[in-house]
Design a protein around this motif. Structure first.
Motif, PDB file in Angstrom:
ATOM      1  N   GLY A  28      -0.841  -2.057 -18.920  1.00 33.37           N
ATOM      2  CA  GLY A  28      -1.930  -1.823 -17.979  1.00 33.37           C
ATOM      3  C   GLY A  28      -2.261  -0.362 -17.884  1.00 33.37           C
ATOM      4  N   PRO A  29      -3.501  -0.048 -17.512  1.00 28.26           N
ATOM      5  CA  PRO A  29      -3.905   1.352 -17.432  1.00 28.26           C
ATOM      6  C   PRO A  29      -3.178   2.090 -16.321  1.00 28.26           C
ATOM      7  CG  PRO A  29      -5.625  -0.070 -16.554  1.00 28.26           C
ATOM      8  CD  PRO A  29      -4.580  -0.967 -17.121  1.00 28.26           C
ATOM      9  N   SER A  30      -3.250   3.373 -16.358  1.00 33.57           N
ATOM     10  CA  SER A  30      -2.642   4.229 -15.340  1.00 33.57           C
ATOM     11  C   SER A  30      -3.221   3.871 -13.971  1.00 33.57           C
ATOM     12  CB  SER A  30      -2.958   5.678 -15.705  1.00 33.57           C
ATOM     13  OG  SER A  30      -2.368   6.524 -14.774  1.00 33.57           O
ATOM     14  N   GLY A  31      -2.380   3.782 -12.978  1.00 34.86           N
ATOM     15  CA  GLY A  31      -2.833   3.453 -11.627  1.00 34.86           C
ATOM     16  C   GLY A  31      -2.915   1.963 -11.360  1.00 34.86           C
ATOM     17  N   ALA A  32      -2.533   1.139 -12.350  1.00 38.67           N
ATOM     18  CA  ALA A  32      -2.654  -0.319 -12.196  1.00 38.67           C
ATOM     19  C   ALA A  32      -1.647  -0.891 -11.196  1.00 38.67           C
ATOM     20  CB  ALA A  32      -2.479  -1.002 -13.550  1.00 38.67           C
ATOM     21  N   GLY A  33      -0.576  -0.124 -10.937  1.00 39.28           N
ATOM     22  CA  GLY A  33       0.444  -0.613  -9.998  1.00 39.28           C
ATOM     23  C   GLY A  33       1.759  -0.981 -10.655  1.00 39.28           C
ATOM     24  N   LYS A  34       1.933  -0.600 -11.913  1.00 41.99           N
ATOM     25  CA  LYS A  34       3.138  -1.001 -12.653  1.00 41.99           C
ATOM     26  C   LYS A  34       4.404  -0.383 -12.046  1.00 41.99           C
ATOM     27  CE  LYS A  34       1.466   0.753 -16.417  1.00 41.99           C
ATOM     28  NZ  LYS A  34       0.201   1.338 -15.874  1.00 41.99           N
ATOM     29  N   THR A  35       4.339   0.923 -11.783  1.00 41.77           N
ATOM     30  CA  THR A  35       5.525   1.583 -11.214  1.00 41.77           C
ATOM     31  C   THR A  35       5.823   1.034  -9.824  1.00 41.77           C
ATOM     32  OG1 THR A  35       5.208   3.568 -12.540  1.00 41.77           O
ATOM     33  CG2 THR A  35       6.452   3.838 -10.503  1.00 41.77           C
ATOM     34  N   THR A  36       4.781   0.781  -9.060  1.00 42.86           N
ATOM     35  CA  THR A  36       4.982   0.204  -7.722  1.00 42.86           C
ATOM     36  C   THR A  36       5.647  -1.167  -7.842  1.00 42.86           C
ATOM     37  OG1 THR A  36       2.968   1.355  -7.039  1.00 42.86           O
ATOM     38  CG2 THR A  36       3.804  -0.356  -5.552  1.00 42.86           C
ATOM     39  N   LEU A  37       5.220  -1.938  -8.811  1.00 44.06           N
ATOM     40  CA  LEU A  37       5.840  -3.250  -9.019  1.00 44.06           C
ATOM     41  C   LEU A  37       7.328  -3.095  -9.351  1.00 44.06           C
ATOM     42  CD1 LEU A  37       5.573  -6.327  -9.309  1.00 44.06           C
ATOM     43  CD2 LEU A  37       4.967  -5.968 -11.708  1.00 44.06           C
ATOM     44  N   SER A  82       0.847  -1.198   0.000  1.00 46.94           N
ATOM     45  CA  SER A  82       0.000   0.000   0.000  1.00 46.94           C
ATOM     46  C   SER A  82       0.872   1.234   0.000  1.00 46.94           C
ATOM     47  CB  SER A  82      -0.902   0.020   1.240  1.00 46.94           C
ATOM     48  OG  SER A  82      -1.896  -0.962   1.111  1.00 46.94           O
ATOM     49  N   LEU A  83       0.355   2.300  -0.617  1.00 41.78           N
ATOM     50  CA  LEU A  83       1.061   3.584  -0.630  1.00 41.78           C
ATOM     51  C   LEU A  83       0.076   4.648  -0.163  1.00 41.78           C
ATOM     52  CD1 LEU A  83       2.828   3.270  -4.087  1.00 41.78           C
ATOM     53  CD2 LEU A  83       3.964   3.300  -1.871  1.00 41.78           C
ATOM     54  N   GLY A  84       0.405   5.347   0.895  1.00 44.64           N
ATOM     55  CA  GLY A  84      -0.482   6.375   1.416  1.00 44.64           C
ATOM     56  C   GLY A  84      -1.879   5.839   1.690  1.00 44.64           C
ATOM     57  N   GLY A  85      -1.944   4.611   2.155  1.00 42.99           N
ATOM     58  CA  GLY A  85      -3.240   4.019   2.491  1.00 42.99           C
ATOM     59  C   GLY A  85      -3.968   3.388   1.302  1.00 42.99           C
ATOM     60  N   THR A  86      -3.424   3.587   0.099  1.00 39.08           N
ATOM     61  CA  THR A  86      -4.047   2.988  -1.103  1.00 39.08           C
ATOM     62  C   THR A  86      -3.348   1.668  -1.428  1.00 39.08           C
ATOM     63  OG1 THR A  86      -4.138   5.240  -1.965  1.00 39.08           O
ATOM     64  CG2 THR A  86      -4.683   3.458  -3.518  1.00 39.08           C
ATOM     65  N   PRO A  87      -4.113   0.587  -1.535  1.00 38.63           N
ATOM     66  CA  PRO A  87      -3.437  -0.648  -1.955  1.00 38.63           C
ATOM     67  C   PRO A  87      -3.004  -0.536  -3.416  1.00 38.63           C
ATOM     68  CG  PRO A  87      -5.749  -1.051  -1.326  1.00 38.63           C
ATOM     69  CD  PRO A  87      -5.561   0.426  -1.380  1.00 38.63           C
ATOM     70  N   ALA A  88      -1.706  -0.536  -3.649  1.00 42.45           N
ATOM     71  CA  ALA A  88      -1.195  -0.403  -5.020  1.00 42.45           C
ATOM     72  C   ALA A  88      -0.939  -1.784  -5.620  1.00 42.45           C
ATOM     73  CB  ALA A  88       0.086   0.416  -5.019  1.00 42.45           C
ATOM     74  N   LEU A  89      -0.493  -2.727  -4.812  1.00 43.73           N
ATOM     75  CA  LEU A  89      -0.348  -4.122  -5.244  1.00 43.73           C
ATOM     76  C   LEU A  89      -1.212  -4.970  -4.318  1.00 43.73           C
ATOM     77  CD1 LEU A  89       3.558  -4.270  -5.766  1.00 43.73           C
ATOM     78  CD2 LEU A  89       1.789  -3.830  -7.491  1.00 43.73           C
TER      79      LEU A  89
HETATM   80  N1  LIG Z   1       3.336   7.982  -3.341  1.00 43.18           N
HETATM   81  C1  LIG Z   1       2.072   7.555  -3.385  1.00 43.18           C
HETATM   82  N2  LIG Z   1       1.181   7.861  -2.421  1.00 43.18           N
HETATM   83  C2  LIG Z   1      -0.079   7.411  -2.474  1.00 43.18           C
HETATM   84  N3  LIG Z   1      -0.562   6.639  -3.448  1.00 43.18           N
HETATM   85  C3  LIG Z   1       0.256   6.317  -4.444  1.00 43.18           C
HETATM   86  C4  LIG Z   1       1.616   6.748  -4.472  1.00 43.18           C
HETATM   87  N4  LIG Z   1       2.214   6.254  -5.593  1.00 43.18           N
HETATM   88  C5  LIG Z   1       1.248   5.548  -6.225  1.00 43.18           C
HETATM   89  N5  LIG Z   1       0.094   5.569  -5.547  1.00 43.18           N
HETATM   90  C6  LIG Z   1      -1.153   4.900  -5.926  1.00 43.18           C
HETATM   91  O1  LIG Z   1      -0.872   3.536  -6.085  1.00 43.18           O
HETATM   92  C7  LIG Z   1      -1.589   3.010  -7.203  1.00 43.18           C
HETATM   93  C8  LIG Z   1      -0.615   2.414  -8.210  1.00 43.18           C
HETATM   94  O2  LIG Z   1       0.215   3.441  -8.719  1.00 43.18           O
HETATM   95  P1  LIG Z   1       1.370   3.162  -9.778  1.00 43.18           P
HETATM   96  O3  LIG Z   1       2.146   1.998  -9.325  1.00 43.18           O
HETATM   97  O4  LIG Z   1       2.093   4.432  -9.976  1.00 43.18           O
HETATM   98  O5  LIG Z   1       0.535   2.766 -11.084  1.00 43.18           O
HETATM   99  P2  LIG Z   1       0.964   2.783 -12.624  1.00 43.18           P
HETATM  100  O6  LIG Z   1       2.437   2.894 -12.692  1.00 43.18           O
HETATM  101  O7  LIG Z   1       0.424   1.515 -13.173  1.00 43.18           O
HETATM  102  O8  LIG Z   1       0.275   3.977 -13.230  1.00 43.18           O
HETATM  103  C9  LIG Z   1      -2.409   4.163  -7.759  1.00 43.18           C
HETATM  104  O9  LIG Z   1      -3.694   4.081  -7.202  1.00 43.18           O
HETATM  105  C10 LIG Z   1      -1.674   5.366  -7.258  1.00 43.18           C
HETATM  106  O10 LIG Z   1      -2.564   6.456  -7.135  1.00 43.18           O
END
Ligand SMILES: Nc1ncnc2c1ncn2[C@@H]1O[C@H](COP(=O)(O)OP(=O)(O)O)[C@@H](O)[C@H]1O
Ligand SMILES: [Mg+2]
Length: 284
Positions: A34-43, A10-17
């Motif tokens: 995957g669409p924007s917000g899918a979690g790719k960068t987090t992965l 989770s990031l900032g309370g949002t489950p990203a993965l």
């Molecule tokens: N630093 C952060 N704080 C809070 N939420 C975040 C942060 N970075 C990403 N998120 C949230 O985590 C989810 C996945 O983000 P991200 O991995 O960037 O997706 P993608 O790269 O597929 O667009 C999204 O809902 C995004 O809003």
């Protein structure tokens, strides 16, 4: 090479993965869609050991990431190159300086310092060889902020090759590159796997490029793997399912660029290329 088991983060309370399981073999290359917000960068950030999973397990080269001490983490990170949409090369440094920086994680402090002022001839020759390979050898002494977006991405790839990275992670590497020039850059990344046996994971917004250059496509949606199939099985139906009616993702807004030089990608043979004499020593 890479093994994720039910990884959550989770990031900032949002489950990203939300439970990602993925196995990637050594030398394999795959494209992530995957669409924007899918979690790719987090992965990617989990894969390059920047973020720790909240749950599940991640192993790299058979070694559990959770069990690594800080020194070991740094060591493993030195074998990973991450290429971002924003060309995160050092603008003030020459192309050569940026390529040499690929080994800073492996060199002693003294050697790193020396490399900035008076690089060793063998390092310079090796850097020239990777620049030849990515087609910008003639720009070796150019300041990096005088390069176009596409040229800067070639520098980032050259740096990854010089680093000797066994794992290359590229997160939207061509999102800020003119569309006509994206293909050459994606091809270089695919080649790093095909010819050198490096493991390459690339997040692309162009499904067609992904299908042409990567034999395996992994799609993410809402923090999960939506499908993981051979490229030949990714038809328009699947893409519509992933991205909605249009079937085509919208790229992230391009990073601002201060300078657009004309693109340049002509390979120059290393043997006959004029490599200018060393610049006078500069204090770091
Ligand atoms: N630093 C952060 N704080 C809070 N939420 C975040 C942060 N970075 C990403 N998120 C949230 O985590 C989810 C996945 O983000 P991200 O991995 O960037 O997706 P993608 O790269 O597929 O667009 C999204 O809902 C995004 O809003
Ligand atoms: Mg992203």
């Amino acid at each position: 090479m890479l093994s994720l088991r039910e990884v959550t983060r989770s990031l900032g309370g949002t489950p990203a993965l939300r439970g990602v399981s993925l196995e990637v073999g050594r030398g394999e290359r795959l494209a992530l869609l995957g669409p924007s917000g899918a979690g790719k960068t987090t992965l990617f950030r989990v894969l390059n050991l920047t973020l720790r999973p909240d749950g599940g397990a991640y192993a790299i080269g058979g070694e559990d990431a959770a069990g690594m001490n800080p020194a070991r983490r740094r060591e493993v990170r030195a074998t990973i190159a991450t290429i971002h949409q924003q060309h995160d090369i050092v603008p003030r440094l020459s192309v050569l300086g940026n390529v040499l920086a690929g080994r800073l994680g492996q060199w002693t402090a003294l050697r790193s310092l020396r490399a900035r002022v008076w690089p060793r001839a063998d390092d310079t020759a090796e850097a020239a060889e990777v620049l030849r390979r990515v087609g910008i050898l003639d720009l070796i002494h150019r300041r990096s902020d005088r390069l176009s977006g596409g040229q800067q991405q070639r520098v980032a790839i050259a740096r990854a090759l010089f680093q000797g990275a066994q794992l290359i992670l590229a997160d939207e590497p061509v999102a800020s590159v003119d569309p006509g020039l994206s293909e050459g850059i994606v091809a270089l990344l695919a080649e790093a796997s095909e010819h050198d046996g490096r493991t390459v994971v690339v997040n692309l917004h162009q499904p067609d490029l992904a299908r042409r250059f990567f034999p395996r496509i992994v799609a993410m949606s809402a923090g999960r793997i939506a499908f993981d199939v051979p490229a030949a099985d990714v038809g328009d139906d699947r893409l519509r399912g992933l991205f909605g009616a249009g079937g085509t993702p919208v790229a992230s807004p391009p990073a601002p660029q201060s300078f657009h030089a004309p693109e340049h990608a002509t390979p120059v043979p290393v043997a006959c290329a004029p490599v200018r004499p060393k610049e006078p020593p500069r204090r770091p």
